[in-house]
Design an enzyme around this catalytic site. Sequence first.
Site, PDB file in Angstrom:
ATOM      1  N   GLY A 285       0.695  -1.246   0.088  1.00  0.00           N
ATOM      2  CA  GLY A 285      -0.087  -0.083   0.099  1.00  0.00           C
ATOM      3  C   GLY A 285       0.977   1.067  -0.039  1.00  0.00           C
ATOM      4  O   GLY A 285       2.043   1.178  -0.593  1.00  0.00           O
ATOM      5  N   ARG A 286       0.414   2.346   0.623  1.00  0.00           N
ATOM      6  CA  ARG A 286       1.072   3.674   0.492  1.00  0.00           C
ATOM      7  C   ARG A 286       2.566   3.397   1.041  1.00  0.00           C
ATOM      8  O   ARG A 286       3.633   3.733   0.506  1.00  0.00           O
ATOM      9  CB  ARG A 286       0.569   4.658   1.231  1.00  0.00           C
ATOM     10  CG  ARG A 286      -0.829   5.482   0.779  1.00  0.00           C
ATOM     11  CD  ARG A 286      -1.201   6.517   1.682  1.00  0.00           C
ATOM     12  NE  ARG A 286      -2.631   7.026   1.476  1.00  0.00           N
ATOM     13  CZ  ARG A 286      -3.486   6.528   2.033  1.00  0.00           C
ATOM     14  NH1 ARG A 286      -3.401   5.400   2.687  1.00  0.00           N
ATOM     15  NH2 ARG A 286      -4.786   6.824   1.688  1.00  0.00           N
ATOM     16  N   ILE A 287       2.621   2.882   2.412  1.00  0.00           N
ATOM     17  CA  ILE A 287       3.775   2.910   2.883  1.00  0.00           C
ATOM     18  C   ILE A 287       4.668   1.575   2.354  1.00  0.00           C
ATOM     19  O   ILE A 287       5.902   1.664   1.989  1.00  0.00           O
ATOM     20  CB  ILE A 287       3.644   2.388   4.588  1.00  0.00           C
ATOM     21  CG1 ILE A 287       2.958   3.552   5.236  1.00  0.00           C
ATOM     22  CG2 ILE A 287       5.180   1.896   5.251  1.00  0.00           C
ATOM     23  CD1 ILE A 287       2.535   3.174   6.683  1.00  0.00           C
TER      24      ILE A 287
ATOM     25  N   ARG B  61      -3.831  -9.206  -1.012  1.00  0.00           N
ATOM     26  CA  ARG B  61      -4.845 -10.160  -1.081  1.00  0.00           C
ATOM     27  C   ARG B  61      -5.233 -10.448  -2.731  1.00  0.00           C
ATOM     28  O   ARG B  61      -5.606 -11.255  -2.887  1.00  0.00           O
ATOM     29  CB  ARG B  61      -6.368  -9.297  -0.608  1.00  0.00           C
ATOM     30  CG  ARG B  61      -6.312  -9.740   0.857  1.00  0.00           C
ATOM     31  CD  ARG B  61      -7.525  -9.371   1.410  1.00  0.00           C
ATOM     32  NE  ARG B  61      -7.526  -7.802   1.664  1.00  0.00           N
ATOM     33  CZ  ARG B  61      -8.382  -7.293   2.532  1.00  0.00           C
ATOM     34  NH1 ARG B  61      -9.026  -7.862   3.349  1.00  0.00           N
ATOM     35  NH2 ARG B  61      -8.458  -5.767   2.703  1.00  0.00           N
ATOM     36  N   SER B  62      -4.990  -9.404  -3.588  1.00  0.00           N
ATOM     37  CA  SER B  62      -5.156  -9.445  -5.051  1.00  0.00           C
ATOM     38  C   SER B  62      -3.983  -8.711  -5.490  1.00  0.00           C
ATOM     39  O   SER B  62      -3.582  -7.584  -5.091  1.00  0.00           O
ATOM     40  CB  SER B  62      -6.277  -9.194  -5.519  1.00  0.00           C
ATOM     41  OG  SER B  62      -6.610  -7.881  -5.049  1.00  0.00           O
TER      42      SER B  62
ATOM     43  N   ALA C 206       4.294  -2.890  11.350  1.00  0.00           N
ATOM     44  CA  ALA C 206       2.805  -2.936  11.131  1.00  0.00           C
ATOM     45  C   ALA C 206       1.919  -2.809  12.492  1.00  0.00           C
ATOM     46  O   ALA C 206       1.725  -1.859  12.913  1.00  0.00           O
ATOM     47  CB  ALA C 206       2.268  -4.159  10.137  1.00  0.00           C
ATOM     48  N   ARG C 207       1.730  -4.006  13.026  1.00  0.00           N
ATOM     49  CA  ARG C 207       0.937  -4.356  14.045  1.00  0.00           C
ATOM     50  C   ARG C 207       1.320  -5.429  14.939  1.00  0.00           C
ATOM     51  O   ARG C 207       1.507  -6.522  14.411  1.00  0.00           O
ATOM     52  CB  ARG C 207      -0.670  -4.188  13.809  1.00  0.00           C
ATOM     53  CG  ARG C 207      -1.366  -2.916  13.695  1.00  0.00           C
ATOM     54  CD  ARG C 207      -1.263  -2.146  15.081  1.00  0.00           C
ATOM     55  NE  ARG C 207      -1.925  -0.841  15.090  1.00  0.00           N
ATOM     56  CZ  ARG C 207      -1.634   0.243  14.678  1.00  0.00           C
ATOM     57  NH1 ARG C 207      -0.280   0.244  14.211  1.00  0.00           N
ATOM     58  NH2 ARG C 207      -1.985   1.376  14.497  1.00  0.00           N
TER      59      ARG C 207
ATOM     60  N   GLU D  83       1.518  -5.307  23.537  1.00  0.00           N
ATOM     61  CA  GLU D  83       2.622  -4.143  23.640  1.00  0.00           C
ATOM     62  C   GLU D  83       1.712  -3.199  24.589  1.00  0.00           C
ATOM     63  O   GLU D  83       0.695  -2.879  24.552  1.00  0.00           O
ATOM     64  CB  GLU D  83       3.087  -3.431  22.490  1.00  0.00           C
ATOM     65  CG  GLU D  83       1.886  -2.558  21.675  1.00  0.00           C
ATOM     66  CD  GLU D  83       2.553  -2.107  20.475  1.00  0.00           C
ATOM     67  OE1 GLU D  83       3.216  -2.778  19.467  1.00  0.00           O
ATOM     68  OE2 GLU D  83       2.353  -0.979  20.018  1.00  0.00           O
TER      69      GLU D  83
ATOM     70  N   HIS E 289       7.679   0.767  19.029  1.00  0.00           N
ATOM     71  CA  HIS E 289       6.729   1.184  18.151  1.00  0.00           C
ATOM     72  C   HIS E 289       6.957   3.118  17.828  1.00  0.00           C
ATOM     73  O   HIS E 289       6.284   3.884  18.102  1.00  0.00           O
ATOM     74  CB  HIS E 289       5.341   1.433  18.942  1.00  0.00           C
ATOM     75  CG  HIS E 289       4.360   1.527  17.945  1.00  0.00           C
ATOM     76  ND1 HIS E 289       3.006   0.815  18.420  1.00  0.00           N
ATOM     77  CD2 HIS E 289       4.072   2.075  16.804  1.00  0.00           C
ATOM     78  CE1 HIS E 289       2.078   0.790  17.232  1.00  0.00           C
ATOM     79  NE2 HIS E 289       2.874   1.774  16.340  1.00  0.00           N
TER      80      HIS E 289
HETATM   81  C1  8YV Z   1       0.973   5.246  16.200  1.00  0.00           C
HETATM   82  C2  8YV Z   1       0.774   3.844  14.372  1.00  0.00           C
HETATM   83  O1  8YV Z   1      -0.334   5.720  16.141  1.00  0.00           O
HETATM   84  O2  8YV Z   1      -0.039   5.453  12.743  1.00  0.00           O
HETATM   85  C3  8YV Z   1      -0.287   4.348  13.232  1.00  0.00           C
HETATM   86  O3  8YV Z   1      -1.265   3.412  13.052  1.00  0.00           O
HETATM   87  O4  8YV Z   1       0.879   2.807  14.564  1.00  0.00           O
HETATM   88  C4  8YV Z   1       1.592   4.913  14.866  1.00  0.00           C
HETATM   89  O5  8YV Z   1       1.902   5.977  14.061  1.00  0.00           O
HETATM   90  C5  8YV Z   1       1.842   6.212  17.066  1.00  0.00           C
HETATM   91  O6  8YV Z   1       1.799   5.687  18.131  1.00  0.00           O
HETATM   92  C6  8YV Z   1       1.149   7.396  17.193  1.00  0.00           C
HETATM   93  O7  8YV Z   1       0.426   7.678  18.541  1.00  0.00           O
END
Ligand code: 8YV
Length: 324
Positions: free
Chosen positions: A155-157, A177-178, A237-238, A267, A285
Site C-alpha cells: 500500500g502507501r507505505i 490480497r489480490s 505493522a501491528r 505491547e 513502536h
Molecule cells: C502510532 C501507528 O499511531 O499510525 C499508526 O497506525 O501505529 C503509529 O503512528 C503512534 O503511536 C502514534 O501515537
Amino acid sequence: MKPRILVSREVFDETLALLAEHFDVESNQTDQRFSADELAARLADKQAAVISTSDRIDAALLDRCPGLKAVCNVGVGYNNIDVPACTSRGVMATNTPGVLTDSVADYTFGLVIATCRRVTEGEHYLRDGQWKGTYLKQMLGQDVHGATLGIFGLGRIGQAVAKRAAGFDMNVLYHNRSPLDAATEKTFNASYRTKEALLRESDIVVLLTPYSAESHHMIGAAELALMKPSAVLINVARGGIVDDAALIEALKARRIWAAGMDVYENEPALNPGFLGLKNVVLSPHLASASEPTRKAMANTAARNCIAALTTGAPPNLLNPEARR
Ligand code: 8YV
C-alpha cells in the site's frame, strides 16, 4: 456554547491551539493512558475525541457516550476502533493516512539495515565492554543491497519502502490480497507472489499489512518454517500479525536468521522471550516518530475533528455512512 471534546493523550501545543479555536477542550497532557472505564467516563459529556491508536473505541464505550459524534485517531492504523459499532451509532471515525508514509518507510529501512548488519547487537557488545578490537569474522551480517525484499502489503507505505529498495538494487516481491495493476507493479518494480512463494523466496520479509481478525497470526510457526534460514523478518505493522511466541522459538532455533520488531502482541507488555535473544532488534513502536510527522499526524486528527463537528465531512472519514 462550543462543543466539548476530549484529547485523550498528550499532543503538541499547536494542536491544542487549533482545537481551542473551535471547541471547549479537555486534554490529557499528563499523557497517562486512561483505562477503558475512565475513557468512557471522560467521553460521556463530549461530542468528539482526538484519540491515540492505543485507545479502544468499542460498542460498550460508545453506549456510555450518547453525545459522541466523532472519534479521530492520531494514526493511520485504526484497529483500535470498532468502525461498524461507530457507524451503527452515527459516530464518524477518522485516521491520518499519508502524513506518516515516508517517515515509516525511512524507519522500516533503518530497521532492515540494523537487523541485517547487527547494529544494536554491536552497540550492546561495545557498551558491555566486550570489544577488544576488530577481527575478520566479527559480527558478520547479511547484505541489504541486492537482496530480495518481500513486502506483505504494498500500500502507501509498502510502495514507499519499494522506492527505497530501488536505491539498494533490491529485487522486490510483494503479496496483497489480490495483485496490483501492471502499471503500479512497473512503477515500483515489484512482482506479485503468493504468501508461500514470498516467504520462500525473500531474504528480507517486511510486514506492512493492517491488523484485523483476518491478519491475526498471519505469520506463525508454519510460515516461519517456509522462510530461508538466512532470512530476516521485519514487523512495523501491528502486534498480533506475528505469533510472537512462534517467532521467539524460530529465532532461538535459528530457523530464521534474525528479526526486527517495532510492534508486539500485547505491547507494551511484549513477550519476555524476546529480551534474551541477540538475533532480534527491538524498538518501541517508533516507526512514525519523527517530530514533523507526529505533529502532522496530531494536526491532521485535529482538522478531522473540526470538520466532523462543523461541516460533517472530515477529510479522512473511514465510515461515510455514519454521517448524520
Ligand atoms: C502510532 C501507528 O499511531 O499510525 C499508526 O497506525 O501505529 C503509529 O503512528 C503512534 O503511536 C502514534 O501515537
